[in-house]
Design a protein around this motif. Structure first.
Motif, PDB file in Angstrom:
ATOM      1  N   PRO A   2       0.839  -1.213   0.000  1.00 13.86           N
ATOM      2  CA  PRO A   2       0.000   0.000   0.000  1.00 13.86           C
ATOM      3  C   PRO A   2       0.869   1.257   0.000  1.00 13.86           C
ATOM      4  N   GLU A   3       0.212   2.395  -0.246  1.00 15.85           N
ATOM      5  CA  GLU A   3       0.942   3.646  -0.424  1.00 15.85           C
ATOM      6  C   GLU A   3       1.759   4.027   0.801  1.00 15.85           C
ATOM      7  N   GLU A   4       1.212   3.806   2.012  1.00 17.32           N
ATOM      8  CA  GLU A   4       1.941   4.201   3.214  1.00 17.32           C
ATOM      9  C   GLU A   4       3.218   3.360   3.388  1.00 17.32           C
ATOM     10  N   ASP A   5       3.141   2.077   3.016  1.00 20.59           N
ATOM     11  CA  ASP A   5       4.347   1.238   3.084  1.00 20.59           C
ATOM     12  C   ASP A   5       5.369   1.673   2.035  1.00 20.59           C
ATOM     13  N   GLU A   6       4.866   2.032   0.866  1.00 20.06           N
ATOM     14  CA  GLU A   6       5.757   2.499  -0.203  1.00 20.06           C
ATOM     15  C   GLU A   6       6.518   3.746   0.240  1.00 20.06           C
ATOM     16  N   GLU A   7       5.801   4.678   0.896  1.00 23.15           N
ATOM     17  CA  GLU A   7       6.452   5.907   1.361  1.00 23.15           C
ATOM     18  C   GLU A   7       7.468   5.601   2.463  1.00 23.15           C
ATOM     19  N   ALA A   8       7.109   4.662   3.333  1.00 22.85           N
ATOM     20  CA  ALA A   8       8.030   4.317   4.416  1.00 22.85           C
ATOM     21  C   ALA A   8       9.299   3.676   3.862  1.00 22.85           C
ATOM     22  N   LEU A   9       9.148   2.786   2.890  1.00 23.56           N
ATOM     23  CA  LEU A   9      10.326   2.148   2.298  1.00 23.56           C
ATOM     24  C   LEU A   9      11.160   3.152   1.497  1.00 23.56           C
TER      25      LEU A   9
ATOM     26  N   ARG B  29      15.983   6.781   1.284  1.00 28.91           N
ATOM     27  CA  ARG B  29      16.530   8.144   1.288  1.00 28.91           C
ATOM     28  C   ARG B  29      17.506   8.333   2.445  1.00 28.91           C
ATOM     29  N   GLN B  30      17.119   7.893   3.645  1.00 26.76           N
ATOM     30  CA  GLN B  30      18.011   8.044   4.800  1.00 26.76           C
ATOM     31  C   GLN B  30      19.268   7.186   4.640  1.00 26.76           C
ATOM     32  N   PHE B  31      19.075   6.004   4.101  1.00 26.07           N
ATOM     33  CA  PHE B  31      20.225   5.130   3.823  1.00 26.07           C
ATOM     34  C   PHE B  31      21.161   5.808   2.823  1.00 26.07           C
ATOM     35  N   GLY B  32      20.581   6.446   1.797  1.00 26.39           N
ATOM     36  CA  GLY B  32      21.381   7.132   0.784  1.00 26.39           C
ATOM     37  C   GLY B  32      22.187   8.285   1.365  1.00 26.39           C
ATOM     38  N   LEU B  33      21.588   9.028   2.286  1.00 29.45           N
ATOM     39  CA  LEU B  33      22.303  10.124   2.940  1.00 29.45           C
ATOM     40  C   LEU B  33      23.505   9.573   3.726  1.00 29.45           C
TER      41      LEU B  33
ATOM     42  N   GLN C  53      23.296   8.740  12.662  1.00 26.46           N
ATOM     43  CA  GLN C  53      21.949   9.264  12.892  1.00 26.46           C
ATOM     44  C   GLN C  53      21.037   8.966  11.705  1.00 26.46           C
ATOM     45  N   PHE C  54      21.567   9.126  10.512  1.00 20.12           N
ATOM     46  CA  PHE C  54      20.769   8.805   9.321  1.00 20.12           C
ATOM     47  C   PHE C  54      20.420   7.318   9.286  1.00 20.12           C
ATOM     48  N   LEU C  55      21.358   6.469   9.714  1.00 20.94           N
ATOM     49  CA  LEU C  55      21.057   5.032   9.755  1.00 20.94           C
ATOM     50  C   LEU C  55      19.949   4.739  10.754  1.00 20.94           C
ATOM     51  N   ASP C  56      20.010   5.388  11.896  1.00 23.72           N
ATOM     52  CA  ASP C  56      18.957   5.205  12.898  1.00 23.72           C
ATOM     53  C   ASP C  56      17.609   5.657  12.344  1.00 23.72           C
ATOM     54  N   GLN C  57      17.611   6.778  11.638  1.00 27.78           N
ATOM     55  CA  GLN C  57      16.363   7.266  11.049  1.00 27.78           C
ATOM     56  C   GLN C  57      15.842   6.313   9.978  1.00 27.78           C
ATOM     57  N   ALA C  58      16.778   5.713   9.241  1.00 27.48           N
ATOM     58  CA  ALA C  58      16.363   4.730   8.230  1.00 27.48           C
ATOM     59  C   ALA C  58      15.680   3.541   8.896  1.00 27.48           C
ATOM     60  N   ALA C  59      16.266   3.061   9.996  1.00 30.90           N
ATOM     61  CA  ALA C  59      15.656   1.942  10.721  1.00 30.90           C
ATOM     62  C   ALA C  59      14.286   2.341  11.265  1.00 30.90           C
ATOM     63  N   GLY C  60      14.153   3.605  11.690  1.00 26.52           N
ATOM     64  CA  GLY C  60      12.864   4.076  12.186  1.00 26.52           C
ATOM     65  C   GLY C  60      11.796   4.051  11.113  1.00 26.52           C
ATOM     66  N   ARG C  61      12.156   4.373   9.879  1.00 31.45           N
ATOM     67  CA  ARG C  61      11.172   4.315   8.778  1.00 31.45           C
ATOM     68  C   ARG C  61      10.683   2.885   8.557  1.00 31.45           C
ATOM     69  N   LEU C  62      11.573   1.922   8.744  1.00 32.67           N
ATOM     70  CA  LEU C  62      11.161   0.523   8.566  1.00 32.67           C
ATOM     71  C   LEU C  62      10.190   0.073   9.642  1.00 32.67           C
TER      72      LEU C  62
ATOM     73  N   ALA D 194      16.882  -7.732   8.567  1.00 33.56           N
ATOM     74  CA  ALA D 194      17.741  -8.067   7.425  1.00 33.56           C
ATOM     75  C   ALA D 194      18.082  -6.809   6.622  1.00 33.56           C
ATOM     76  N   MET D 195      17.094  -5.931   6.421  1.00 28.85           N
ATOM     77  CA  MET D 195      17.352  -4.707   5.648  1.00 28.85           C
ATOM     78  C   MET D 195      18.292  -3.774   6.410  1.00 28.85           C
ATOM     79  N   SER D 196      18.085  -3.622   7.697  1.00 32.83           N
ATOM     80  CA  SER D 196      18.964  -2.759   8.501  1.00 32.83           C
ATOM     81  C   SER D 196      20.380  -3.326   8.546  1.00 32.83           C
ATOM     82  N   ALA D 197      20.487  -4.648   8.677  1.00 31.54           N
ATOM     83  CA  ALA D 197      21.812  -5.280   8.720  1.00 31.54           C
ATOM     84  C   ALA D 197      22.525  -5.135   7.383  1.00 31.54           C
TER      85      ALA D 197
END
Length: 578
Positions: free
Chosen positions: A122-129, A134-138, A218-227, A239-242
């Motif tokens: 769904p759209e909300e999952d798409e935005e979260a992923l 984006r945070q991972f890219g930063l 910090q960006f990595l932590d934020q990325a994990a928070g989006r998941l 698995a994705m965070s690792a």
């Protein structure tokens, strides 16, 4: 799989373009497309794979291709933001993050978004992923910028400390400059290699690298928070965070791919030089043994001989050395500062062409040059095809015409624009003749598919530019005294009005850049020869022709004597061999 391949193609296209913009010539320890094929072909290659990726996404659906075009716009915007801040010592952290957000972050966000689309989320999952990407890219770009400052070229597989000289100031640099005035002062303009190394030391000593790592965490932590907002099995989130962590913890040594060893053994050139000295005297090019020792002629042969593998037939070595020497003699005849009469220059060229075109068995033009040529031409053409002989003579005539043009420019005081430097220098440099002589030396003819290949043409241009420019810098004093027109330093000074030192520094930068490209193309040559069909088992032999196309006190020869033997006035009727 198709979505992943499509995004990777978009990413690859951006790398092709990035390397052109950044003047980079290596990636992952290998020469990149920009180095091997040149900027023009690299841009076309980047366009090609980008459009291939867009087509694949269009086949998947409208939303996928719209997401990709949006990401593409963001990437271009990020590059534009970065370009606008080039050499801006006061660049802010937010400006840096905005640029990164539009580049690396946009690509990784697109990968995650398109993946969610293919999974039917769904759209909300798409935005979260997409937010995770984006945070991972930063974080990814921050780590990459840190490695540019802290790693070696061997570890990275590409040049390091590349951003500082280009005026691209990353987060560690921005933070260090905020509290170090000396560093901030260095950042306000272009830096030399030494200044860039000093700036790097200042950044490393400031503690800003550790601070940048903390921001990346910090960006990595934020990325994990989006998941955390995505309702999936916790093992999938882990698995994705690792995976993200494993990528950012990398420091992967990527040694450069070794070039196949084609280094020939050293050759004892004493016997060859002795033969050459005798030949120079016997033909009359030199009247005395002292003239035969002239460093511009026989003095260069030992250096050349040591860089070549011994020919199977000693006679070929002698032929190569003699032709090489004769070319130097002819070059001196045209470049001699004592030659100041334009009509004499034209008469010299006409006489030389007449000698080249006459039948050695029934010569009608005589003198030392004619005698030398009559002794060489039968040896040169032995075993060579008629087409090769015609190309060789045509190339020699074209070289004579180019030498005539250069002499007229010298006499008239005309200095061409720098844009004409390479074609003019290549026309007077005799590279085609050198390649032909190498074919004789190696007893083979280069296949047309190889001789006309764009990478081979590029290799020849780079070889010529590096050799000519380095010679220009070393011989600048003499060239200025002799009013040599095709010296790049003189061209730039005449064109821009800059100082001698400024022009020399600009030329040295160009030489260093072209040498880096030349080394990359040379490393690629064995791979190229494996790809081109029809070369049978002689690939290494062909490579040798290109791989090695890289003084004493004595009496100067009487150049005017040799010219008098050649002068062929326009009023004198030509004789044609029958």
């Amino acid at each position: 799989m198709r979505a992943a391949a499509a995004v990777e193609l978009l990413h690859l296209g951006s790398l092709y373009h990035d390397d052109v913009i950044d003047h980079a010539y290596q990636r992952r320890g290998r020469p990149n497309a920009n180095a091997v094929w040149g900027s023009h072909m690299a841009v076309l290659g980047g366009d090609s794979v980008t459009f291939a990726g867009m087509r694949m996404l269009a086949e998947l659906g409208q939303r996928e291709v719209l997401a990709a075009t949006t990401a593409g716009e963001q990437m271009c915007a990020g590059m534009a933001l970065e370009g606008a801040d080039q050499y801006v010592a006061s660049r802010s952290e937010q400006a840096y993050l905005d640029a990164v957000d539009g580049k690396t972050a946009a690509v990784l966000s697109l990968a995650c978004r398109v993946g969610a689309m293919q999974a039917g989320r769904p759209e909300e999952d798409e935005e979260a992923l997409a937010g995770f990407g984006r945070q991972f890219g930063l974080a990814y770009q921050l780590y990459d910028d840190i490695l540019d400052l802290t790693s070696t070229a061997e570890e990275m597989g590409k040049p390091v400390n590349a951003d500082l000289p280009e005026g691209i100031y990353t987060l560690p640099v921005i933070r260090a400059a905020a509290r170090d005035r000396d560093l901030a002062r260095l950042l306000r303009s272009r830096m030399t290699g030494e200044q860039a190394a000093h700036a790097r030391e200042l950044v490393l000593a400031s503690g800003a690298v550790d601070e940048a790592r903390a921001v990346a965490e910090q960006f990595l932590d934020q990325a994990a928070g989006r998941l955390a907002a995505v309702p999936v099995d916790p093992r999938a989130r882990h698995a994705m965070s690792a995976y993200a962590r494993s990528i950012l913890d990398r420091l992967t040594p990527l040694p450069a791919i070794p070039l196949e060893s084609m280094q020939p053994p050293d050759t004892d050139s004493d016997a060859l030089v002795q033969w050459l000295r005798s030949w120079v005297v016997d033909t009359g090019l030199a009247r005395t043994p002292a003239e035969a020792d002239y460093h511009r002629w026989t003095g260069a042969i030992p250096v050349v001989a040591q860089s070549l593998a011994p020919a199977a037939d000693p006679a070929r070595e002698q032929t190569f050395a003699a032709v090489f020497t004769l070319a130097l003699v002819l070059d001196d005849l045209f470049e001699d500062p004592q030659l100041t009469d334009p009509q004499a220059v034209t008469s010299l060229r006409r006489g030389l062409v007449a000698v080249l075109r006459q039948d050695p068995q029934t010569p009608w033009r005589h003198g030392a040059i004619a005698t030398a040529w009559a002794s060489l031409w039968p040896r040169l053409r032995e075993g060579r095809s008629i087409g090769w002989q015609e190309r060789f003579l045509d190339g020699f005539v074209q070289w004579c015409e180019a030498a005539e043009r250069e002499a007229h420019h010298r006499i008239n005081g005309y200095i061409p624009p720098s844009a004409d430097y390479l074609p003019l220098r290549m026309s007077t440099g005799g590279l085609a003749l050198l390649v032909a002589c190498m074919e004789v030396y190696q007893d083979r003819e280069l296949p047309a598919t190889l001789r006309s290949h764009p990478v081979i043409r590029r290799l020849e241009e780079l070889l010529s530019f590096v050799a000519f420019v380095e010679n220009d810098v070393v011989g600048l004093d003499q060239d200025e005294a002799d009013r040599v027109p095709y010296n790049l330093v003189r061209m730039i000074r005449h064109e821009t009005g800059c100082t001698r030192s400024e022009a020399a520094e600009q030329v040295q930068r160009q030489a260093a850049e072209h040498r880096a490209q030349l080394e990359a193309v040379t490393r690629y040559l064995p791979a190229l020869l494996r790809m081109i069909p029809g070369l049978s088992g002689r690939r290494k032999d062909y490579a040798q022709i290109y791989e090695k196309m890289t003084t004493s006190t004595s009496a100067a020869p009487d150049l005017e004597r040799l010219r008098r033997e050649l002068y062929y006035p326009a009023a004198e009727p030509a004789q044609v061999a029958r």
